[in-house]
Structures are given as C-alpha cells and as structure tokens.
Scaffold this motif. Structure first.
Motif, PDB file in Angstrom:
ATOM      1  N   VAL A 123       0.837  -1.198   0.000  1.00 26.30           N
ATOM      2  CA  VAL A 123       0.000   0.000   0.000  1.00 26.30           C
ATOM      3  C   VAL A 123       0.872   1.248   0.000  1.00 26.30           C
ATOM      4  CG1 VAL A 123      -1.687   1.338   1.333  1.00 26.30           C
ATOM      5  CG2 VAL A 123      -1.965  -1.131   1.095  1.00 26.30           C
ATOM      6  N   LYS A 124       1.952   1.202   0.762  1.00 29.91           N
ATOM      7  CA  LYS A 124       2.892   2.339   0.795  1.00 29.91           C
ATOM      8  C   LYS A 124       3.436   2.618  -0.604  1.00 29.91           C
ATOM      9  CE  LYS A 124       7.158   3.752   3.187  1.00 29.91           C
ATOM     10  NZ  LYS A 124       6.722   5.079   3.641  1.00 29.91           N
ATOM     11  N   ALA A 125       3.757   1.555  -1.350  1.00 28.21           N
ATOM     12  CA  ALA A 125       4.229   1.721  -2.726  1.00 28.21           C
ATOM     13  C   ALA A 125       3.117   2.220  -3.635  1.00 28.21           C
ATOM     14  CB  ALA A 125       4.797   0.398  -3.246  1.00 28.21           C
ATOM     15  N   LEU A 126       1.900   1.689  -3.461  1.00 28.57           N
ATOM     16  CA  LEU A 126       0.769   2.120  -4.288  1.00 28.57           C
ATOM     17  C   LEU A 126       0.503   3.608  -4.128  1.00 28.57           C
ATOM     18  CD1 LEU A 126      -1.965  -0.676  -3.994  1.00 28.57           C
ATOM     19  CD2 LEU A 126      -0.527  -0.120  -5.953  1.00 28.57           C
ATOM     20  N   ARG A 127       0.679   4.116  -2.923  1.00 26.87           N
ATOM     21  CA  ARG A 127       0.399   5.529  -2.678  1.00 26.87           C
ATOM     22  C   ARG A 127       1.417   6.447  -3.348  1.00 26.87           C
ATOM     23  NH1 ARG A 127      -2.263   6.857   3.102  1.00 26.87           N
ATOM     24  NH2 ARG A 127      -4.243   5.826   2.664  1.00 26.87           N
ATOM     25  N   GLU A 128       2.500   5.870  -3.837  1.00 28.85           N
ATOM     26  CA  GLU A 128       3.508   6.667  -4.534  1.00 28.85           C
ATOM     27  C   GLU A 128       3.278   6.693  -6.043  1.00 28.85           C
ATOM     28  OE1 GLU A 128       5.819   8.458  -3.188  1.00 28.85           O
ATOM     29  OE2 GLU A 128       5.582   7.809  -1.116  1.00 28.85           O
ATOM     30  N   VAL A 129       2.370   5.887  -6.573  1.00 31.98           N
ATOM     31  CA  VAL A 129       2.247   5.735  -8.022  1.00 31.98           C
ATOM     32  C   VAL A 129       1.846   7.038  -8.700  1.00 31.98           C
ATOM     33  CG1 VAL A 129       0.989   4.571  -9.867  1.00 31.98           C
ATOM     34  CG2 VAL A 129       1.813   3.260  -7.915  1.00 31.98           C
ATOM     35  N   VAL A 130       0.737   7.633  -8.270  1.00 34.54           N
ATOM     36  CA  VAL A 130       0.273   8.881  -8.899  1.00 34.54           C
ATOM     37  C   VAL A 130       1.272  10.027  -8.676  1.00 34.54           C
ATOM     38  CG1 VAL A 130      -1.543  10.634  -8.905  1.00 34.54           C
ATOM     39  CG2 VAL A 130      -2.149   8.211  -8.885  1.00 34.54           C
ATOM     40  N   PRO A 131       1.776  10.229  -7.443  1.00 34.67           N
ATOM     41  CA  PRO A 131       2.791  11.279  -7.276  1.00 34.67           C
ATOM     42  C   PRO A 131       4.030  11.064  -8.140  1.00 34.67           C
ATOM     43  CG  PRO A 131       1.947  10.593  -5.147  1.00 34.67           C
ATOM     44  CD  PRO A 131       1.400   9.630  -6.155  1.00 34.67           C
ATOM     45  N   ALA A 132       4.484   9.814  -8.283  1.00 37.04           N
ATOM     46  CA  ALA A 132       5.678   9.534  -9.088  1.00 37.04           C
ATOM     47  C   ALA A 132       5.421   9.834 -10.562  1.00 37.04           C
ATOM     48  CB  ALA A 132       6.113   8.082  -8.912  1.00 37.04           C
ATOM     49  N   LEU A 133       4.245   9.450 -11.060  1.00 35.65           N
ATOM     50  CA  LEU A 133       3.910   9.748 -12.455  1.00 35.65           C
ATOM     51  C   LEU A 133       3.810  11.251 -12.672  1.00 35.65           C
ATOM     52  CD1 LEU A 133       3.187   8.728 -15.267  1.00 35.65           C
ATOM     53  CD2 LEU A 133       0.805   8.532 -14.521  1.00 35.65           C
ATOM     54  N   GLU A 134       3.276  11.972 -11.698  1.00 31.83           N
ATOM     55  CA  GLU A 134       3.202  13.431 -11.819  1.00 31.83           C
ATOM     56  C   GLU A 134       4.592  14.060 -11.805  1.00 31.83           C
ATOM     57  OE1 GLU A 134       0.514  15.682  -9.515  1.00 31.83           O
ATOM     58  OE2 GLU A 134      -1.254  14.764 -10.420  1.00 31.83           O
ATOM     59  N   ASN A 135       5.534  13.485 -11.064  1.00 31.44           N
ATOM     60  CA  ASN A 135       6.920  13.966 -11.136  1.00 31.44           C
ATOM     61  C   ASN A 135       7.409  13.939 -12.576  1.00 31.44           C
ATOM     62  OD1 ASN A 135       7.031  14.287  -8.385  1.00 31.44           O
ATOM     63  ND2 ASN A 135       8.360  12.538  -8.005  1.00 31.44           N
ATOM     64  N   ALA A 136       7.202  12.798 -13.234  1.00 29.20           N
ATOM     65  CA  ALA A 136       7.635  12.659 -14.631  1.00 29.20           C
ATOM     66  C   ALA A 136       6.912  13.650 -15.529  1.00 29.20           C
ATOM     67  CB  ALA A 136       7.389  11.229 -15.107  1.00 29.20           C
ATOM     68  N   LYS A 137       5.617  13.824 -15.324  1.00 29.14           N
ATOM     69  CA  LYS A 137       4.838  14.749 -16.151  1.00 29.14           C
ATOM     70  C   LYS A 137       5.321  16.183 -15.987  1.00 29.14           C
ATOM     71  CE  LYS A 137       0.458  12.221 -16.553  1.00 29.14           C
ATOM     72  NZ  LYS A 137      -1.008  12.326 -16.432  1.00 29.14           N
ATOM     73  N   ASN A 138       5.583  16.584 -14.743  1.00 21.99           N
ATOM     74  CA  ASN A 138       6.057  17.950 -14.493  1.00 21.99           C
ATOM     75  C   ASN A 138       7.397  18.213 -15.165  1.00 21.99           C
ATOM     76  OD1 ASN A 138       4.078  19.323 -12.823  1.00 21.99           O
ATOM     77  ND2 ASN A 138       4.552  17.829 -11.233  1.00 21.99           N
ATOM     78  N   ILE A 139       8.342  17.287 -15.000  1.00 20.12           N
ATOM     79  CA  ILE A 139       9.671  17.471 -15.571  1.00 20.12           C
ATOM     80  C   ILE A 139       9.608  17.451 -17.089  1.00 20.12           C
ATOM     81  CG2 ILE A 139      11.982  16.448 -15.770  1.00 20.12           C
ATOM     82  CD1 ILE A 139      11.577  15.417 -12.876  1.00 20.12           C
ATOM     83  N   LEU A 140       8.834  16.515 -17.645  1.00 23.59           N
ATOM     84  CA  LEU A 140       8.708  16.412 -19.095  1.00 23.59           C
ATOM     85  C   LEU A 140       8.076  17.663 -19.681  1.00 23.59           C
ATOM     86  CD1 LEU A 140       9.421  14.277 -21.204  1.00 23.59           C
ATOM     87  CD2 LEU A 140       7.108  13.380 -21.007  1.00 23.59           C
ATOM     88  N   PHE A 141       7.047  18.185 -19.040  1.00 24.60           N
ATOM     89  CA  PHE A 141       6.372  19.397 -19.519  1.00 24.60           C
ATOM     90  C   PHE A 141       7.337  20.586 -19.501  1.00 24.60           C
ATOM     91  CE2 PHE A 141       3.734  23.139 -19.316  1.00 24.60           C
ATOM     92  CZ  PHE A 141       2.665  22.848 -20.155  1.00 24.60           C
ATOM     93  N   ALA A 142       8.102  20.722 -18.414  1.00 19.33           N
ATOM     94  CA  ALA A 142       9.048  21.829 -18.305  1.00 19.33           C
ATOM     95  C   ALA A 142      10.115  21.749 -19.392  1.00 19.33           C
ATOM     96  CB  ALA A 142       9.699  21.842 -16.926  1.00 19.33           C
ATOM     97  N   LYS A 143      10.583  20.531 -19.686  1.00 16.25           N
ATOM     98  CA  LYS A 143      11.580  20.367 -20.755  1.00 16.25           C
ATOM     99  C   LYS A 143      10.985  20.737 -22.108  1.00 16.25           C
ATOM    100  CE  LYS A 143      14.558  16.795 -18.693  1.00 16.25           C
ATOM    101  NZ  LYS A 143      15.052  15.410 -18.798  1.00 16.25           N
ATOM    102  N   GLU A 144       9.731  20.352 -22.343  1.00 20.05           N
ATOM    103  CA  GLU A 144       9.101  20.660 -23.617  1.00 20.05           C
ATOM    104  C   GLU A 144       8.795  22.152 -23.759  1.00 20.05           C
ATOM    105  OE1 GLU A 144       5.770  18.017 -23.790  1.00 20.05           O
ATOM    106  OE2 GLU A 144       6.985  16.323 -24.470  1.00 20.05           O
TER     107      GLU A 144
END
Length: 312
Positions: free
Chosen positions: A205-226
């Motif tokens: 469950v601890k790992a599951l709770r990181e899934v959406v935040p971790a994906l948003e990390n990637a989205k934020n960084i990718l958007f900023a690079k683009e």
C-alpha cells in the motif's frame, strides 16, 4: 513563477490553497507547522528529527494525544530549504497528493465513528491490515542512520534464512562497509530485489500511494523540458526511483507514453509501483486493470504503536 511550467504541481498547490481559503503566500512557513507547507533548513530538520538529505520532503499525520484519534490529529508537510525552487515545487506537488491521501483516512475514521462500534472496528481492521506499516527493516528511527542507508523491505526476513546466498552476501558486505557502499549495492540490483523479498500488504500500500505522485513527477519534468527549460533531471528516474540504469532504459518509452496520455496505462502504473522501494514488486495480472489490486484475507491485528502515526 515556475508554476506555469509545472502544471500538475501547480494544480495541487492551488487546490490546497482553496481548501484552506488562503492565498499562496500564507501557505508557507520556515518552521514545522500543521497544515502549512514548511520549507525547513538543515538545522530545523535536525531539531525535528527529520531527514537531513537535501532532496528530502515528506507529508505525515500525527495524533495530538497518545490515545487519541487519527482524525483529530494534524497533517504536516515539509521540504528541504537547500533544494532548488524547481525541485521544491515538484516535491511539494508530490507531497500534496499524500496530504490528500491522509485526509481520506481522516474522513474514513470520522465516518466509521458516526456509523457505530462495528463500523469503527472494521476501520481499525482495515487500518491494521493495509495502512499500519509494521514491517521489519534493518534501519533504526535515528536520523543519522536513516539518511545514510536506504531500506530494503523484506531483507530482515531473508538475511538469516539465506545468509550465504550471493545476493544476501553482497548486501551484508555493503552493510559492513557503510551506507554509501551499501546504497551502491542496492543501485546495482534495482527492482530485481523485488523478485526475492517477501513484503506485507502495508508495504505494498505504501508503494501504491507513490504511483500517482511519481507519475506526476515525470509529467512535471517532461512538460518543463518541452517548454524549453534546460533541466538536468531524468523524468523516468523521477518516476522509478529505485530502478538501475538498465531498467530506466528498458521502461523509458513506456513511462513517456503514460506521461503524455490522458488514459490510464495499467502496465506503466504497475512498473512505477514496482520501482518505488527496494524489495517491493507487483506482478502482472491476467487482466491489466488488476495490476495494482491487493488481494488478501484480513488477519487478526495488533495496532500497538503503529496507530499513533499515519504512514505515508
């Protein structure tokens, strides 16, 4: 100013300000305060017995009294002062999702109390089986040790029974030589440790709770690079923190596809969940939508001290 290039973190920050009916400026504090976003110096973190890692951040809830209720406790959210503003922003966005998760637990407990003793017993059983993290690790709660050594969930259960196996021997050698060398051993294996370690549901469950935040990390960084910013951060590594180099390369296209799509990519979410902590693995289900489902028969529980603080 960075909120324009990190829209997912910006959205979470706006929603938190709306929830508290205050402006952005009033959300922040230089001391650890409940319901505030605390930007803490190393000295302040040391006094509060928090991580001294410069890239750290955390959201947690703590009960006001030892025998009180979680829903009557306080939420705390902090990030380290030494980070760049960009890393501070996406860390805050990440931790605000955990704040929403903790608020949901508060609401569950309040509703259970109103519904009566049987409903509250069900809540405690649910909490004990799925939210109360009581897994053994080789770490202590002392800040100086916790900042040097990353936990491997399940290692405490394997280190005796498989004392002389090659992987455990390498990890023991790392433990003997100190934190930095030990972390290098972990980085070599990456998520492969998840194939050999037993983990309880609360760790999953601890790992599951990181899934959406971790994906948003990637989205934020990718958007900023683009947007044209030169950022020396790997968006895939940000989504898969325990992946080694080979695993990052293997899953790069998958994570990029998930970050750029409005549709749920269940395989990508499973991969993200399996790369949050050393020793945690989610197996591929027959139906992709079941990749993140935890099936378990609830067992008798003893909450002990774990009920005194809501885990991330």
């Amino acid at each position: 100013q960075l909120m324009d290039v990190m829209p997912y973190a910006a959205y979470n920050l706006r929603q938190y300000a709306i929830e508290h009916h205050i402006s952005f400026e009033k959300l922040f504090s230089s001391q650890l305060e409940s319901e505030k976003i605390s930007i803490l110096s190393r000295e302040a973190r040391k006094q509060e017995r928090l991580s001294l890692d410069i890239f750290s951040g955390e959201c947690f809830a703590q009960k006001r009294s030892k025998h009180g209720l979680i829903s009557e406790g306080d939420r705390y959210l902090w990030v380290s002062q030494e980070q760049s503003p960009l890393i501070q922003l996406y860390t805050i966005g990440h931790e605000l999702i955990h704040a929403a998760q903790i608020k949901e637990v508060f609401e569950m407990e309040k509703a259970a109390r109103v519904a009566g003793p049987i409903a509250f017993s069900r809540f405690l059983n649910y909490y004990g089986n799925f939210l109360s993290l009581a897994a053994n690790t080789l770490e202590s709660h002392q800040t100086d040790q916790a900042q040097l050594r990353l936990p491997v969930f399940g290692l405490a259960d394997r280190i005796v029974s498989q004392f002389y196996t090659p992987v455990i021997k390498n990890l023991r050698r790392g433990l003997a030589r100190g934190g930095e060398f030990y972390n290098q051993q972990l980085a070599k294996y990456g998520s492969l440790l998840g194939y050999m370690m037993p983990v309880c549901n609360a760790v999953k469950v601890k790992a599951l709770r990181e899934v959406v935040p971790a994906l948003e990390n990637a989205k934020n960084i990718l958007f900023a690079k683009e947007c044209g910013l030169a950022i020396k951060l790997d968006e895939v590594k940000s989504a898969l923190p325990v992946a080694n180099r080979e695993q990052i390369d293997r899953y790069r296209d998958l994570i990029h596809a998930a970050a750029k799509s409005a549709q749920l990519n269940w395989e990508a979410l499973r991969v993200i969940a399996s790369h949050q902590y050393y020793g945690v693995m989610f197996w591929r289900a027959e139906e992709a939508e079941e990749n993140l489902t935890i099936s378990s028969d609830p067992a008798p529980i003893c909450l002990n001290t774990a009920y005194n603080q809501t885990q991330q």
